[in-house]
Design a protein around this motif. Structure first.
Motif, PDB file in Angstrom:
ATOM      1  N   UNK A  78       0.587  -0.068  -5.834  1.00  0.00           N
ATOM      2  CA  UNK A  78       0.088   1.314  -5.892  1.00  0.00           C
ATOM      3  C   UNK A  78      -1.278   1.398  -6.565  1.00  0.00           C
ATOM      4  N   UNK A  79      -1.587   0.444  -7.440  1.00  0.00           N
ATOM      5  CA  UNK A  79      -2.882   0.460  -8.136  1.00  0.00           C
ATOM      6  C   UNK A  79      -4.045   0.348  -7.161  1.00  0.00           C
ATOM      7  N   UNK A  80      -3.850  -0.346  -6.058  1.00  0.00           N
ATOM      8  CA  UNK A  80      -4.937  -0.557  -5.100  1.00  0.00           C
ATOM      9  C   UNK A  80      -4.710   0.173  -3.771  1.00  0.00           C
ATOM     10  N   UNK A  81      -3.725   1.066  -3.733  1.00  0.00           N
ATOM     11  CA  UNK A  81      -3.428   1.796  -2.495  1.00  0.00           C
ATOM     12  C   UNK A  81      -4.585   2.736  -2.167  1.00  0.00           C
ATOM     13  N   UNK A  82      -5.115   2.603  -0.971  1.00  0.00           N
ATOM     14  CA  UNK A  82      -6.209   3.445  -0.501  1.00  0.00           C
ATOM     15  C   UNK A  82      -5.621   4.459   0.480  1.00  0.00           C
ATOM     16  N   UNK A  83      -5.271   5.637  -0.028  1.00  0.00           N
ATOM     17  CA  UNK A  83      -4.611   6.648   0.789  1.00  0.00           C
ATOM     18  C   UNK A  83      -5.483   7.077   1.965  1.00  0.00           C
ATOM     19  N   UNK A  84      -6.780   7.185   1.759  1.00  0.00           N
ATOM     20  CA  UNK A  84      -7.680   7.616   2.840  1.00  0.00           C
ATOM     21  C   UNK A  84      -7.688   6.587   3.969  1.00  0.00           C
ATOM     22  N   UNK A  85      -7.764   5.307   3.621  1.00  0.00           N
ATOM     23  CA  UNK A  85      -7.764   4.255   4.636  1.00  0.00           C
ATOM     24  C   UNK A  85      -6.419   4.199   5.365  1.00  0.00           C
ATOM     25  N   UNK A 111       4.118   5.189   9.201  1.00  0.00           N
ATOM     26  CA  UNK A 111       2.815   5.139   9.882  1.00  0.00           C
ATOM     27  C   UNK A 111       2.851   5.993  11.149  1.00  0.00           C
ATOM     28  N   UNK A 112       3.929   5.874  11.912  1.00  0.00           N
ATOM     29  CA  UNK A 112       4.056   6.642  13.151  1.00  0.00           C
ATOM     30  C   UNK A 112       4.039   8.140  12.850  1.00  0.00           C
ATOM     31  N   UNK A 113       4.736   8.539  11.797  1.00  0.00           N
ATOM     32  CA  UNK A 113       4.874   9.960  11.456  1.00  0.00           C
ATOM     33  C   UNK A 113       3.795  10.437  10.483  1.00  0.00           C
ATOM     34  N   UNK A 114       2.888   9.561  10.093  1.00  0.00           N
ATOM     35  CA  UNK A 114       1.792   9.882   9.157  1.00  0.00           C
ATOM     36  C   UNK A 114       2.328  10.369   7.811  1.00  0.00           C
ATOM     37  N   UNK A 115       3.386   9.732   7.328  1.00  0.00           N
ATOM     38  CA  UNK A 115       4.005  10.088   6.048  1.00  0.00           C
ATOM     39  C   UNK A 115       3.412   9.210   4.948  1.00  0.00           C
ATOM     40  N   UNK A 116       2.228   9.605   4.465  1.00  0.00           N
ATOM     41  CA  UNK A 116       1.523   8.823   3.455  1.00  0.00           C
ATOM     42  C   UNK A 116       2.261   8.814   2.124  1.00  0.00           C
ATOM     43  N   UNK A 117       2.997   9.875   1.840  1.00  0.00           N
ATOM     44  CA  UNK A 117       3.748   9.939   0.579  1.00  0.00           C
ATOM     45  C   UNK A 117       4.779   8.809   0.531  1.00  0.00           C
ATOM     46  N   UNK A 118       5.465   8.566   1.652  1.00  0.00           N
ATOM     47  CA  UNK A 118       6.450   7.480   1.679  1.00  0.00           C
ATOM     48  C   UNK A 118       5.768   6.125   1.573  1.00  0.00           C
ATOM     49  N   UNK A 119       4.650   5.961   2.269  1.00  0.00           N
ATOM     50  CA  UNK A 119       3.936   4.689   2.190  1.00  0.00           C
ATOM     51  C   UNK A 119       3.571   4.364   0.747  1.00  0.00           C
ATOM     52  N   UNK A 120       3.093   5.346   0.011  1.00  0.00           N
ATOM     53  CA  UNK A 120       2.718   5.103  -1.389  1.00  0.00           C
ATOM     54  C   UNK A 120       3.948   4.936  -2.273  1.00  0.00           C
ATOM     55  N   UNK A 121       4.944   5.767  -2.075  1.00  0.00           N
ATOM     56  CA  UNK A 121       6.166   5.729  -2.894  1.00  0.00           C
ATOM     57  C   UNK A 121       6.915   4.403  -2.739  1.00  0.00           C
ATOM     58  N   UNK A 122       6.797   3.781  -1.567  1.00  0.00           N
ATOM     59  CA  UNK A 122       7.554   2.556  -1.301  1.00  0.00           C
ATOM     60  C   UNK A 122       6.790   1.293  -1.708  1.00  0.00           C
ATOM     61  N   UNK A 123       5.669   1.455  -2.394  1.00  0.00           N
ATOM     62  CA  UNK A 123       4.912   0.317  -2.917  1.00  0.00           C
ATOM     63  C   UNK A 123       5.363  -0.015  -4.331  1.00  0.00           C
ATOM     64  N   UNK A 124       5.225  -1.281  -4.707  1.00  0.00           N
ATOM     65  CA  UNK A 124       5.483  -1.674  -6.093  1.00  0.00           C
ATOM     66  C   UNK A 124       4.400  -1.053  -6.975  1.00  0.00           C
ATOM     67  N   UNK A 125       4.638  -1.019  -8.277  1.00  0.00           N
ATOM     68  CA  UNK A 125       3.664  -0.463  -9.209  1.00  0.00           C
ATOM     69  C   UNK A 125       2.322  -1.181  -9.080  1.00  0.00           C
ATOM     70  N   UNK A 126       2.344  -2.508  -8.925  1.00  0.00           N
ATOM     71  CA  UNK A 126       1.097  -3.268  -8.765  1.00  0.00           C
ATOM     72  C   UNK A 126       0.383  -2.901  -7.465  1.00  0.00           C
TER      73      UNK A 126
END
Length: 163
Positions: free
Chosen positions: A56-63, A39-54
Motif C-alpha cells: 500500500x505504501x507504493x500503490x499508485x491509485x491514479x495509475x 479491475x473489471x469493475x473499476x473497484x480501486x478501493x478493493x485493489x488498495x484494501x487487498x494489498x499488504x501494508x508494504x
C-alpha cells in the motif's frame, strides 16, 4: 444474476461479489480472482484494501485507475496455485490476465504472492521473472576454438582465460 468476471463459472454474488464488498477471501486464489474482478469493475478501493501494508505504501491509485478503465478485460486464467488454502499463511498464484488496450491485445503474466495480515489474505508482491534472454549475434566461441582476437592461440589460453 450474472457470471463472475473472474472465470470461475459462478455467479458474481456467490463468487467475488462478497469479497469486493469487504468479506475476507477464503483462499489466496479467491483473493486473486477478486483482484482481477476489481479491475473489471473499476473497484480501486478493493485493489488498495487487498494489498499488504508494504504494498500500500507504493500503490499508485491514479495509475491503477487508468489501467483499469482504459482496458477491456478479456479473461483470467489461473495456471497454478501453491499453498494459499484456508489453513495456510502464505500462498502463490500463477495467472494470466488478458486485456485489450488501445486496440491491442495484451497478456499480464504473473506469479503473485499472498500472505495473511490480521487473519485476512493480502497481495504481498510477485515472484521476479527469470530475467531477459540474451541472444548472441554470432556463434559462441568454444574453449578449443581459435581466439577471435586474432592472436593465433586457442580461446581458453587467450581471451577465454580470464572468463
Amino acid at each position: 444474476m450474472s457470471l463472475c468476471p473472474c472465470g470461475s463459472g459462478q455467479n458474481f454474488d456467490a463468487c467475488c461479489g462478497p469479497i469486493l464488498a469487504g468479506a475476507p477471501a477464503p483462499t489466496a486464489e479467491a483473493l486473486m480472482r477478486s483482484r482481477y474482478t476489481a479491475h473489471v469493475k473499476h473497484d480501486l478501493a478493493h485493489l488498495e484494501r487487498s494489498l499488504s501494508a508494504d504494498q500500500r505504501k507504493t500503490f499508485d491509485a491514479a495509475a491503477a485507475k487508468r489501467w483499469s478503465e482504459q482496458s477491456e478485460w478479456i479473461g483470467l486464467t489461473i495456471v497454478h496455485t501453491e499453498k494459499g488454502g484456508p489453513d495456510d499463511d502464505i500462498g502463490a498464484v500463477q495467472f494470466t490476465a488478458k486485456f485489450k488496450m488501445d486496440g491491442n491485445e495484451h497478456e499480464h503474466v504473473e506469479a503473485a504472492l499472498f500472505g495473511r495480515e490480521d487473519g485476512r489474505w493480502v497481495y504481498t508482491g510477485q515472484v521476479d521473472g527469470p530475467g531477459t534472454t540474451y541472444r548472441r549475434e554470432q556463434p559462441k566461441v568454444g574453449r578449443n576454438d581459435p581466439c577471435p582476437c586474432g592472436s593465433g592461440k586457442k580461446y581458453k589460453k587467450c581471451c577465454g582465460a580470464a572468463a
